[in-house]
Design a protein around this motif. Structure first.
Motif, PDB file in Angstrom:
ATOM      1  N   ASP A   1     -44.458  -4.887 -58.297  1.00 38.87           N
ATOM      2  CA  ASP A   1     -43.016  -4.709 -58.509  1.00 38.87           C
ATOM      3  C   ASP A   1     -42.941  -3.249 -59.456  1.00 38.87           C
ATOM      4  OD1 ASP A   1     -42.183  -6.783 -57.037  1.00 38.87           O
ATOM      5  OD2 ASP A   1     -41.704  -8.012 -58.769  1.00 38.87           O
ATOM      6  N   ASP A   2     -43.766  -3.484 -60.327  1.00 37.22           N
ATOM      7  CA  ASP A   2     -43.722  -2.144 -61.389  1.00 37.22           C
ATOM      8  C   ASP A   2     -43.973  -0.643 -60.786  1.00 37.22           C
ATOM      9  OD1 ASP A   2     -42.514  -3.867 -63.372  1.00 37.22           O
ATOM     10  OD2 ASP A   2     -44.681  -3.976 -64.277  1.00 37.22           O
ATOM     11  N   LEU A   3     -44.981  -1.049 -59.909  1.00 36.57           N
ATOM     12  CA  LEU A   3     -45.764   0.044 -59.136  1.00 36.57           C
ATOM     13  C   LEU A   3     -44.616   0.735 -58.305  1.00 36.57           C
ATOM     14  CD1 LEU A   3     -48.908  -0.008 -57.585  1.00 36.57           C
ATOM     15  CD2 LEU A   3     -47.323   1.225 -56.478  1.00 36.57           C
ATOM     16  N   VAL A   4     -43.959  -0.113 -57.550  1.00 38.72           N
ATOM     17  CA  VAL A   4     -42.812   0.343 -56.517  1.00 38.72           C
ATOM     18  C   VAL A   4     -41.630   0.916 -57.180  1.00 38.72           C
ATOM     19  CG1 VAL A   4     -41.588  -0.379 -54.443  1.00 38.72           C
ATOM     20  CG2 VAL A   4     -43.729  -1.277 -54.705  1.00 38.72           C
ATOM     21  N   ALA A   5     -41.249   0.221 -58.308  1.00 37.90           N
ATOM     22  CA  ALA A   5     -40.251   0.697 -59.037  1.00 37.90           C
ATOM     23  C   ALA A   5     -40.342   2.197 -59.596  1.00 37.90           C
ATOM     24  CB  ALA A   5     -39.751   0.021 -60.192  1.00 37.90           C
ATOM     25  N   ASP A   6     -41.701   2.370 -60.152  1.00 34.74           N
ATOM     26  CA  ASP A   6     -41.994   3.761 -60.732  1.00 34.74           C
ATOM     27  C   ASP A   6     -42.109   4.559 -59.664  1.00 34.74           C
ATOM     28  OD1 ASP A   6     -42.260   2.373 -63.120  1.00 34.74           O
ATOM     29  OD2 ASP A   6     -44.297   2.634 -63.311  1.00 34.74           O
ATOM     30  N   ALA A   7     -42.731   4.111 -58.233  1.00 27.90           N
ATOM     31  CA  ALA A   7     -42.682   5.233 -57.335  1.00 27.90           C
ATOM     32  C   ALA A   7     -41.282   5.602 -56.786  1.00 27.90           C
ATOM     33  CB  ALA A   7     -43.393   4.615 -56.317  1.00 27.90           C
ATOM     34  N   LEU A   8     -40.500   4.644 -56.731  1.00 26.40           N
ATOM     35  CA  LEU A   8     -38.969   4.802 -56.146  1.00 26.40           C
ATOM     36  C   LEU A   8     -38.156   5.827 -57.022  1.00 26.40           C
ATOM     37  CD1 LEU A   8     -38.141   1.205 -55.041  1.00 26.40           C
ATOM     38  CD2 LEU A   8     -38.050   3.335 -53.551  1.00 26.40           C
ATOM     39  N   ALA A   9     -38.513   5.503 -58.467  1.00 25.18           N
ATOM     40  CA  ALA A   9     -37.712   6.331 -59.502  1.00 25.18           C
ATOM     41  C   ALA A   9     -38.241   7.905 -59.349  1.00 25.18           C
ATOM     42  CB  ALA A   9     -37.930   5.804 -60.753  1.00 25.18           C
ATOM     43  N   GLU A  10     -39.780   8.054 -59.091  1.00 24.27           N
ATOM     44  CA  GLU A  10     -40.331   9.455 -59.001  1.00 24.27           C
ATOM     45  C   GLU A  10     -39.518   9.875 -57.521  1.00 24.27           C
ATOM     46  OE1 GLU A  10     -41.097  10.727 -61.425  1.00 24.27           O
ATOM     47  OE2 GLU A  10     -43.116  11.382 -60.842  1.00 24.27           O
ATOM     48  N   ALA A  11     -39.563   9.294 -56.747  1.00 24.01           N
ATOM     49  CA  ALA A  11     -39.126   9.636 -55.382  1.00 24.01           C
ATOM     50  C   ALA A  11     -37.876  10.264 -55.534  1.00 24.01           C
ATOM     51  CB  ALA A  11     -39.254   8.633 -54.273  1.00 24.01           C
ATOM     52  N   ARG A  12     -36.908   9.531 -56.187  1.00 24.98           N
ATOM     53  CA  ARG A  12     -35.570  10.006 -56.343  1.00 24.98           C
ATOM     54  C   ARG A  12     -35.549  11.395 -57.324  1.00 24.98           C
ATOM     55  NH1 ARG A  12     -31.018   8.816 -59.676  1.00 24.98           N
ATOM     56  NH2 ARG A  12     -29.095   9.443 -58.353  1.00 24.98           N
ATOM     57  N   ARG A  13     -36.588  11.467 -58.259  1.00 19.85           N
ATOM     58  CA  ARG A  13     -36.498  12.578 -59.061  1.00 19.85           C
ATOM     59  C   ARG A  13     -36.959  13.816 -58.125  1.00 19.85           C
ATOM     60  NH1 ARG A  13     -40.169  15.826 -61.313  1.00 19.85           N
ATOM     61  NH2 ARG A  13     -42.021  14.452 -60.545  1.00 19.85           N
TER      62      ARG A  13
END
Ligand SMILES: C[S@@+](CC[C@H](N)C(=O)[O-])C[C@H]1O[C@@H](n2cnc3c(N)ncnc32)[C@H](O)[C@@H]1O
Length: 344
Positions: free
Chosen positions: A288-300
């Motif tokens: 969950d943390d990994l995907v949340a971080d990846a989604l936040a980076e994607a949005r950046r």
């Protein structure tokens, strides 16, 4: 107005992909949609077979198709062929009889039939009502006031073939690539996903969890510049082999964590990734943390995204600020459903 013949079994997904290369795409029956216009990139669609310039819509009988063609203005010269289809075998129509009857109408109007190399192909698409959310009796019809179609009977769409998509997916299996791992995404789905994120000429598309590089290959094949990353050196090496062997244009690869993408803010067009599937992947830390971080980076780094997983990551995407346009579920086999969320 055009009629699109959709591919696959999931019309909602096919319509969403088609909408990236056609305007006002509206489902009308099982496997069929209308569109107001076709746009650049139509030939790259994975879940649309072809488009025809719509003559009209009518009921699912040969007689009504003949009546529609007889009444239609035909502003064409040259040779013709008729191709009738019982779309997804939903109507039981005798397609050979339909081709003969419609061919007779064209011959009576002075056309010569040439089955091998016709100047014009008349498509007669007979489809049942499944998925017919837009076929309604009465009201505004795409035919502009021709026969009102009873949705219970399905629809016959007549049109002149104008475009076919590039169907070379079948002979490009992941197992044929230099580097293959079980779980590689099939090329047609990978193509649809890069289309959904807006890949095309002059775009740059990142897959920060690239695995064997299936999404990067399809991004490259629609003339986007792919950038791939993966935390495992083995995957980066394997993807490098695949891209070297199979892509002519430029691409970039790095080894790294999807939670720390080596790109500047808003520097690329779209991010796609197929998140690790909890039960098969060896991942460090919490998924969950990994995907949340990846989604936040994607949005950046981008304004569009598509995330795929063995569960819906839509909520996680919203929590980091994405708007989820749609989430599709695609059954892969008995114990795997893929969830695909389109993010803006
Ligand atoms: C489901 S696979 C991707 C499959 C890929 N779509 C394909 O067709 O081969 C997920 C990938 O994410 C990678 N991965 C796992 N954790 C990661 C992280 N923190 N950062 C980057 N990649 C990661 C794995 O090494 C794996 O290659």
């Amino acid at each position: 107005m055009y009629v699109l013949e959709l591919a696959g079994q999931d019309d909602g997904f096919a319509v969403a992909e088609a909408a990236t290369a056609a305007s006002d795409v509206t489902p009308i029956a099982a496997g069929l949609a209308t569109a107001r216009g076709l746009e650049a990139g139509f030939e790259t669609l994975a879940f649309t077979h072809r488009a025809a310039e719509l003559i009209g819509l009518t009921g699912v009988t040969i007689e009504s198709a003949v009546a529609l063609l007889t009444a239609a203005g035909i502003d064409r010269t040259g040779t013709v062929a008729v191709r009738a289809r019982d779309v997804r075998s939903t109507t039981g129509i005798d397609t050979q009889a339909a081709e003969r009857a419609l061919g007779d109408v064209l011959v009576e109007r002075g056309f010569t039939v040439d089955l091998d190399d016709p100047d014009h192909v008349l498509q007669a698409l007979f489809a049942g009502r499944d998925g017919a959310s837009a076929v309604e009796s009465g009201g505004a019809s795409p035919t502009g006031g021709q026969d009102v179609i009873d949705p219970d009977d399905g629809v016959c769409a007549l049109g002149w073939l104008v475009a076919e998509t590039d169907r070379d997916f079948a002979d490009r299996q992941p197992t044929d690539r230099p580097f293959f791992q079980p779980g590689s995404m099939e090329p047609a789905l990978a193509r649809a996903i890069v289309n959904l994120v807006g890949a095309g000429p002059d775009t740059t598309i990142l897959d920060p969890m690239c695995g064997t590089g299936g999404l990067l290959l399809e991004a490259g094949r629609v003339d986007a510049t792919p950038i791939g990353g993966d935390v495992q050196a083995k995957m980066v090496r394997g993807t490098r082999e695949n891209l070297r062997a199979l892509l002519a244009g430029p691409w970039h690869l790095y080894r790294g964590d999807a939670g720390r993408v080596p790109l500047a803010d808003d520097s690329i067009d779209g991010v796609v990734f197929d998140a690790p599937y909890g039960r098969q992947s060896k991942i460090e830390g919490d998924l969950d943390d990994l995907v949340a971080d990846a989604l936040a980076e994607a949005r950046r780094v981008a304004t569009r995204g598509v995330v795929v997983g063995d569960r819906s990551w839509a909520g996680a995407a919203e929590r980091v600020g994405w708007t989820v346009e749609a989430t599709f579920e695609r059954r892969v086999h008995r114990s795997l459903v893929r969830y695909i969320s389109v993010l803006r």
